[in-house]
Design an enzyme around this catalytic site. Structure first.
Site, PDB file in Angstrom:
ATOM      1  CD  GLN A 254     -12.932  -1.763  -0.330  1.00 43.84           C
ATOM      2  OE1 GLN A 254     -12.144  -1.795   0.593  1.00 43.84           O
ATOM      3  NE2 GLN A 254     -14.174  -2.204  -0.225  1.00 43.84           N
TER       4      GLN A 254
ATOM      5  NE  ARG B  10     -10.313  -5.251   0.668  1.00 41.52           N
ATOM      6  CZ  ARG B  10      -9.470  -4.281   1.017  1.00 41.52           C
ATOM      7  NH1 ARG B  10      -9.940  -3.176   1.561  1.00 41.52           N
ATOM      8  NH2 ARG B  10      -8.174  -4.390   0.785  1.00 41.52           N
TER       9      ARG B  10
ATOM     10  NE  ARG C 124      -3.818   0.642   1.981  1.00 37.83           N
ATOM     11  CZ  ARG C 124      -5.027   0.733   2.525  1.00 37.83           C
ATOM     12  NH1 ARG C 124      -5.232   1.468   3.606  1.00 37.83           N
ATOM     13  NH2 ARG C 124      -6.044   0.075   2.005  1.00 37.83           N
TER      14      ARG C 124
ATOM     15  CB  CYS D 260     -13.903   1.434   0.312  1.00 36.55           C
ATOM     16  SG  CYS D 260     -13.354   3.143   0.525  1.00 36.55           S
TER      17      CYS D 260
ATOM     18  CG  HIS E  13      -8.451   0.303  -2.632  1.00 37.98           C
ATOM     19  ND1 HIS E  13      -7.662  -0.788  -2.322  1.00 37.98           N
ATOM     20  CD2 HIS E  13      -9.080   0.644  -1.462  1.00 37.98           C
ATOM     21  CE1 HIS E  13      -7.811  -1.089  -1.047  1.00 37.98           C
ATOM     22  NE2 HIS E  13      -8.651  -0.243  -0.508  1.00 37.98           N
TER      23      HIS E  13
ATOM     24  CG  ASP F  15     -13.545   6.745  -0.753  1.00 35.67           C
ATOM     25  OD1 ASP F  15     -13.542   6.539   0.481  1.00 35.67           O
ATOM     26  OD2 ASP F  15     -12.498   6.685  -1.437  1.00 35.67           O
TER      27      ASP F  15
HETATM   28  N1   CP Z   1     -11.118  -0.064   2.641  1.00 35.41           N
HETATM   29  C1   CP Z   1      -9.852  -0.150   3.054  1.00 35.41           C
HETATM   30  O1   CP Z   1      -8.919  -0.366   2.275  1.00 35.41           O
HETATM   31  O2   CP Z   1      -9.678  -0.010   4.396  1.00 35.41           O
HETATM   32  P1   CP Z   1      -8.302   0.145   5.172  1.00 35.41           P
HETATM   33  O3   CP Z   1      -7.733   1.495   4.815  1.00 35.41           O
HETATM   34  O4   CP Z   1      -8.683   0.028   6.614  1.00 35.41           O
HETATM   35  O5   CP Z   1      -7.365  -0.964   4.728  1.00 35.41           O
HETATM   36  N1  NVA Z   2      -9.942   6.995  -0.976  1.00 35.39           N
HETATM   37  C1  NVA Z   2      -9.565   6.472   0.321  1.00 35.39           C
HETATM   38  C2  NVA Z   2      -9.786   5.002   0.378  1.00 35.39           C
HETATM   39  C3  NVA Z   2      -9.417   4.361   1.707  1.00 35.39           C
HETATM   40  C4  NVA Z   2      -9.610   2.889   1.722  1.00 35.39           C
HETATM   41  C5  NVA Z   2      -8.106   6.810   0.585  1.00 35.39           C
HETATM   42  O1  NVA Z   2      -7.289   6.639  -0.318  1.00 35.39           O
HETATM   43  O2  NVA Z   2      -7.793   7.254   1.685  1.00 35.39           O
END
Ligand code: CP
Ligand code: NVA
Length: 259
Positions: free
Chosen positions: A88, A244, A58, A216, A85, A176
């Site tokens: 997700q 997930r 990530r 998400c 993502h 989101d």
């Molecule tokens: N939706 C998601 O990716 O959550 P986290 O940031 O908690 O991993």
């Molecule tokens: N758009 C959000 C998604 C988190 C899972 C971010 O990138 O923070």
């Protein structure tokens, strides 16, 4: 599992999923490994490939994931970038199919920031036969690279700044946060620019009566999403979070089963 940003769902679903499959997962915060002190992605890819059977990362730049994949000799999984993502969205599509029995022909609506979730949802929804209507405020459109894929689907895809038109007759509404990880300094400006863009009862009333609502998570409650609407759809939103785990296991098996 390399994390350059925070995570609850991604970290725990991958770690628990790997354990359930009989494997082992390492949590590597970029602050604690040499990557955080300037060791290159290329060097990190080369050395980790000597120890492990796969890498999940990530991070911020999509190009970092791609460079990791280029120099790693093991599978690399995208656990979120500023651009996308995908893990997700696999869970999202699974949840819609679980509840609606199909994906093809359904109308997906995305409301809000044209961010990583928007980019991945447009592509994922269209590739699985859904029609996709995205509504974003001016200046917050999805990434041109994702839009280039989406426009290939002709009238199955629409992008507008009219959130009510996008929500009309939707089978599922996705939204989101307005401020994603790494954008915290823009939070006040974004709150101003997204005023009126909350997914609330009024917006939901344009969709089909049996509309699903997906997020998400984590949600910024009463900012991008109204708490009463969230609570009405809380079952399907936490199914989405649960999925997930199941999807991560499928991804791990697809990438690493023959090891
Ligand atoms: N939706 C998601 O990716 O959550 P986290 O940031 O908690 O991993
Ligand atoms: N758009 C959000 C998604 C988190 C899972 C971010 O990138 O923070």
């Amino acid at each position: 599992m390399i994390f350059e940003k925070s995570s609850t769902r991604t970290r725990v679903s991958f770690e628990a999923g790997m354990f359930q499959l009989g494997g082992h997962a390492l949590f590597l915060s970029s602050r604690d490994i040499q990557l955080g002190r300037g060791e290159s992605i290329k060097a990190t890819a080369r050395v980790l490939s000597r120890y492990v059977d796969g890498i999940m990362i990530r991070t911020f730049a999509q190009s970092d994931v791609e460079q990791l994949a280029e120099f790693a000799s093991v599978p690399v999984i995208n656990g979120l970038t500023d651009y996308s993502h995908p893990c997700q969205v696999l869970a999202d599509l699974m949840t819609v199919r679980e509840r609606k029995g199909k994906l093809e022909g359904l109308k997906m609506c995305y409301i809000g920031d044209g961010n990583n979730m928007a980019n991945s949802l447009l592509v994922g929804g269209l590739r699985t036969g859904m029609t996709v209507a995205a509504a974003t405020p001016d200046g917050y459109q999805p990434d041109p690279q994702a839009l280039a894929v989406a426009v290939e689907y002709g009238d199955h895809f629409t992008l507008t700044n009219d959130r009510f038109a996008a929500a009309k007759d939707a089978d599922v509404i996705f939204t989101d946060v307005w401020t994603s990880m790494g954008q915290e300094l823009e939070a006040a400006e974004r709150c101003r620019d997204f005023a009126g863009w909350q997914v609330n009862r009024e917006l939901m009333s344009y969709a089909r009566p049996d509309v699903m609502l997906q997020h998400c998570l984590p949600a910024h409650m009463n900012e991008g999403i109204a708490e009463d609407v969230f609570e009405e759809h809380v079952g399907e939103i936490y199914d989405e979070a649960e999925n997930r785990l199941h999807v991560q296991k499928a991804v791990l098996l697809l990438c690493m089963e023959d090891k």
